[in-house]
Design a protein around this motif. Structure first.
Motif, mmCIF file in Angstrom:
data_model
loop_
_atom_site.group_PDB
_atom_site.id
_atom_site.type_symbol
_atom_site.label_atom_id
_atom_site.label_comp_id
_atom_site.label_asym_id
_atom_site.label_seq_id
_atom_site.Cartn_x
_atom_site.Cartn_y
_atom_site.Cartn_z
ATOM 1 N N THR A 1 3.512 -0.536 -4.674
ATOM 2 C CA THR A 1 2.863 0.030 -5.859
ATOM 3 C C THR A 1 3.892 0.296 -6.949
ATOM 4 O O THR A 1 3.656 0.012 -8.133
ATOM 5 N N SER B 1 4.304 0.662 -18.058
ATOM 6 C CA SER B 1 3.724 0.809 -16.727
ATOM 7 C C SER B 1 2.526 1.749 -16.829
ATOM 8 O O SER B 1 2.246 2.328 -17.884
ATOM 9 N N ASN B 2 1.827 1.928 -15.719
ATOM 10 C CA ASN B 2 0.726 2.896 -15.684
ATOM 11 C C ASN B 2 1.173 4.247 -15.143
ATOM 12 O O ASN B 2 0.342 5.111 -14.866
ATOM 13 N N PHE B 3 2.493 4.459 -14.999
ATOM 14 C CA PHE B 3 3.053 5.741 -14.581
ATOM 15 C C PHE B 3 3.576 6.457 -15.818
ATOM 16 O O PHE B 3 4.155 5.826 -16.708
ATOM 17 N N SER C 1 5.115 -3.049 -8.462
ATOM 18 C CA SER C 1 4.129 -3.602 -9.396
ATOM 19 C C SER C 1 4.104 -2.826 -10.706
ATOM 20 O O SER C 1 3.906 -3.405 -11.780
ATOM 21 N N ALA C 2 4.314 -1.501 -10.627
ATOM 22 C CA ALA C 2 4.234 -0.675 -11.830
ATOM 23 C C ALA C 2 5.396 -0.922 -12.775
ATOM 24 O O ALA C 2 5.230 -0.902 -14.006
ATOM 25 N N ARG D 1 7.950 -0.959 -18.307
ATOM 26 C CA ARG D 1 8.230 -2.003 -17.322
ATOM 27 C C ARG D 1 9.567 -2.641 -17.681
ATOM 28 O O ARG D 1 10.048 -2.526 -18.812
ATOM 29 N N TYR E 1 1.853 9.628 -11.136
ATOM 30 C CA TYR E 1 1.864 8.264 -10.626
ATOM 31 C C TYR E 1 0.777 8.090 -9.571
ATOM 32 O O TYR E 1 0.097 9.044 -9.192
#
Length: 786
Positions: A146, A158-160, A149-150, A297, A107
């Motif tokens: 952060t 998500s970007n995680f 938002s994720a 998400r 992350y």
């Protein structure tokens, strides 16, 4: 067992309509059976995600919020259908038998307005769906936002992401791999590019630090040679696997150095040594199956259920079952675990049960309301209900951890398998093996009769397993000794260092007894305002009285080595040679001269460095000596094992100190027994700790009673040299007799008694010390001007 040369990538569309890839392997014998590498996903329970994100509006205790979630491994039906469409011959799906695993959460957080990548490593359950639980404390509003938002938005991903690397046994086919670790490069990277200490050896995140730094530092190297039937795709798969194997080996080395408080202050990398390992074709290996997926998400309806705000920081602790609790029959050895927690702000509903039958959860996250000043201290106790035998109820245990892992050793369950890998059983040449005797010893609970079990290994790839169930907690450690019976009639004995089990279902790979590369070097540490070194002349000889195979000891010299000026750590050229050492009894003997930067001379006179403790570290404000531990008087007719711990104490600034300044030590087995997220006394452990575990001689073998050695240090401005040791004797009747902590001053030899006294305190003289002159370096040379 699957065939690594048959790996295929399968494209498919997952249940959310996202294009994905999966990996499949064909069985080596049943060509219609294939194996699908499972992929991670967020776990759902009763149609609700196992996820929570909490904001603390008061930012109590410097924490803005916390995120907790669970992931698991699944085999998507869409992937199986796509595979069967692309490979029509598939008629059956096999199941992997996992032997190890790591899960990482990858992350980003905001720090001073910039995104910073982070990783968090945990151990999956290693049963059922291999669930992994993550708990992240968010230190600032930036970090909290952060995460918000994720995970919140209009859906999608998500970007995680979550990364799994699970281990499974198979044979390496179609390629040969060689992995190498260069400790000096790792140390130089640490010194040159990182200002903070403990870059590689941070507690409970060693694997993360190694993955982040190993390739970037140039300390790791992987070479893959193509073999019969090896394709370009296979070579890349083997290369990826080899990096993963190297990362794990280096992580183990760094973690061992950290646990034994070795190295330069808080940097255990300085105590690691070079190594090279070659995996030839047909070798049985622990193959890793790396796979990752992005986390989802949540839409607004789901987000309202998983996100909340509270005034004060909460107590949040995850209790989980971890590891393989099965016995010889392959079934779990307990029914369930009842846990009760005590915390002042929560007075009801403080008990819950964990189980493996599907009706009970395998983990529970306990939360309690916070107050103005957050107090992380709580108490818990647990009761284990066994399938047979009386239940076990623990005492109340005080803790401050955010994760409590119930591993099988806490229930008295152990399961260890030994797997032969590239042992030359079938050959007739020199070094061929007829059989291997495995002597396995575990320290039982007090009063239980100890078991020194011996089993035979006669083939590669066939597990030799040792199981135990004591119905009461045991330390998470064991010892073993390998006795290779060569067809020539010779015997090679190898007793590795004590093994710190983690997931209980430990896999120990038994390798060839033939010689392999051994590395030894000198390292110097110059203090920030230290005098440094002018030069070092040293000669080293290698001895292994357990396995003498060479007519004369190999030796090597460092003539006029001048460590670079300035503070920091320097490494000499390594001495590399071939040997098959017994790590317990092999040692290096050094003689020579050290010239410190202020012109003082110090003679290295028969400094015996244990094989497991290389390299020799020299500091510009200390002198090195060695201790001989005499074992010949131990009465093996009454004793099964002797655990000896030798150590010195250091204060927080690194200076040698007295034992009185530190908490009293528990037995070494308790100091080093570890459980992820559970407290240990390691923070107050001694520095330069060296444990020895001496097993009773095997039946019908001579008692060699070889001496053991320990390297210790004395401040250059001190008139005395001191160290401490203790010894625990596990008697054949199950009792344990200990010597207590013994301080020894200006004596460089100790002799273990036949049996310690059972009178407390230990009478003087039970442990005897023999005086050896401590050399006073009073000669001086003048530094030559450039």
């Amino acid at each position: 067992m699957f065939d690594v040369t048959t790996a295929r990538q399968i494209d498919y569309i997952d249940a959310d309509g996202v294009p994905q890839q999966a990996t499949i392997f064909q069985d080596r014998i049943d060509k219609g059976r294939w194996y699908l590498v499972p992929v991670p996903q967020l776990r759902w329970d009763n149609q609700q995600p196992a996820f929570s994100l909490t904001r603390y509006t008061s930012n109590a205790g410097g924490v803005a919020g916390a995120c907790a979630f669970e992931v698991e491994l699944v085999s998507p039906q869409a992937a199986k259908r796509a595979a069967q469409d692309q490979v029509p011959d598939i008629h059956d799906w096999g199941q992997f038998t996992w032997v190890s695993g790591n899960a990482l959460f990858e992350y980003e957080v905001q720090e001073q307005g910039k995104p910073v990548a982070r990783q968090l490593s945990v151990t999956p359950s290693l049963f059922a769906s291999n669930a992994a639980r993550f708990h992240i404390e968010l230190e600032s509003e930036e970090q909290l936002n952060t995460f918000i938002s994720a995970f919140s938005g209009t859906g999608g991903l998500s970007n995680f992401s979550v990364y799994y690397s699970m281990g499974v046994l198979t044979q390496l086919l179609g390629a040969e791999a060689t992995v190498s670790y260069v400790a000096s490069a790792a140390i130089e990277y640490e010194r040159t590019f990182e200002s903070r200490k403990d870059t590689w050896g941070k507690s409970h995140s060693v694997l993360v630090e190694v993955r982040q730094n190993l390739r970037q530092s140039g300390a790791g190297k992987v070479e893959v040679k193509r073999g019969a039937g090896g394709s370009d795709e296979l070579i890349q798969l083997v290369r990826d696997w080899a990096w993963s194997a190297l990362e794990t080996q280096v992580a183990d080395a760094v973690e061992s150095a950290r646990l034994l408080a070795q190295g330069n202050g808080q940097n255990p990398v300085s105590a690691t040594s070079d190594f090279t390992t070659t995996y030839s074709e047909d070798t049985v290996v622990e193959w890793s199956t790396p796979v990752s997926r992005f986390l989802p998400r949540f839409d607004s309806a789901t987000w309202n259920k998983v996100y909340r705000e509270v005034d004060n920081r909460q107590l949040m602790v995850t209790f989980e079952l971890l590891g393989d609790p099965t016995g010889e029959d392959g079934k779990p050895q307990f029914q369930d675990v009842e846990v009760t927690v005590r915390y002042p702000t929560r007075t009801t509903d403080n008990s819950f049960r964990l189980g493996l039958d599907g009706a009970l959860p395998t983990s529970v996250t306990y939360t309690a309301p916070g107050e103005g000043n957050f107090d992380p201290r709580f108490e818990y106790r647990y009761r284990v209900n066994f399938t047979s035998g009386e239940p076990y109820l623990s005492d109340w245990i005080a803790d401050t951890s955010t994760r409590i892992s119930f591993r099988p050793n806490r229930f008295g369950i152990r399961n260890v398998s030994f797997i032969g890998s590239s042992v030359p059983f079938l050959g007739a040449a020199s070094g061929s093996v007829s059989k291997i005797y495995i002597d396995f010893f575990e320290t039982p609970p007090q009063g239980e009769k100890p078991k020194l079990q011996t089993k035979e290994m006669t083939a590669n790839g066939v597990a030799v397993t040792f199981n135990s169930t004591y119905y009461t907690p045991i330390t998470n450690t064991y010892n073993y000794r390998l006795r290779y019976q060569l067809k020539s009639g010779d015997v090679i004995t190898v007793q590795p260092n004590e093994v710190f089990g983690s997931e209980n279902a430990d896999q120990v790979f038994v390798l060839t007894p033939n010689d392999h590369l051994v590395s030894f070097c000198l390292r110097t540490i110059t203090a920030r305002d230290g005098v440094g070194f002018m030069s070092i002349d040293a000669n080293a000889a290698y001895f292994d009285q357990q396995n003498p195979s060479q007519p004369a000891p190999p030796n090597y010299s460092w003539d006029g080595w001048v460590p670079p000026p300035g503070p920091g750590l320097a490494t000499s050229e390594p001495w590399i040679f071939k040997a098959q050492p017994d790590p317990q009894t092999a040692y290096f003997r050094l003689n020579g001269m050290v010239v410190y930067g202020d012109g003082e001379l110090f003679t290295l006179a028969d400094i015996n460095v244990p094989f497991s403790r290389g390299p020799l570290i020299l500091k510009d404000n200390e002198e090195a000596y060695s201790i001989e531990i005499i074992t010949s008087r131990v009465d093996w007719s009454q004793v099964n094992q002797v655990a000896v711990n030798v150590f010195q104490m250091r204060s927080s600034d690194g200076a040698l100190s007295a034992l009185e300044q530190h908490p009293s030590l528990e037995r070494f087995a308790m100091i080093t027994a570890r459980s992820e997220g559970n407290p240990t006394v390691l923070a107050d452990a001694p520095r330069n700790l060296l444990p020895y575990s001496i097993l009773s001689p095997a039946a019908e073998t001579p008692v060699k009673s070889l001496p053991l050695y320990y390297t210790l240090y004395r401040q250059r401005n001190s008139s005395s040299v001191s160290f401490y040791f203790n010894a625990d004797y596990v008697m054949k009747d199950g009792t344990v007799r200990g010597t207590g902590d013994v301080e020894v001053t200006n004596k460089l030899q100790i002799q273990l008694p036949p049996v310690p006294s059972d009178v407390s305190p230990v009478p003087p003289g039970t442990i005897r010390g023999y005086s050896v002159e401590v050399r006073e370096p009073r000669h001086r040379v003048e530094r030559e001007e450039a």
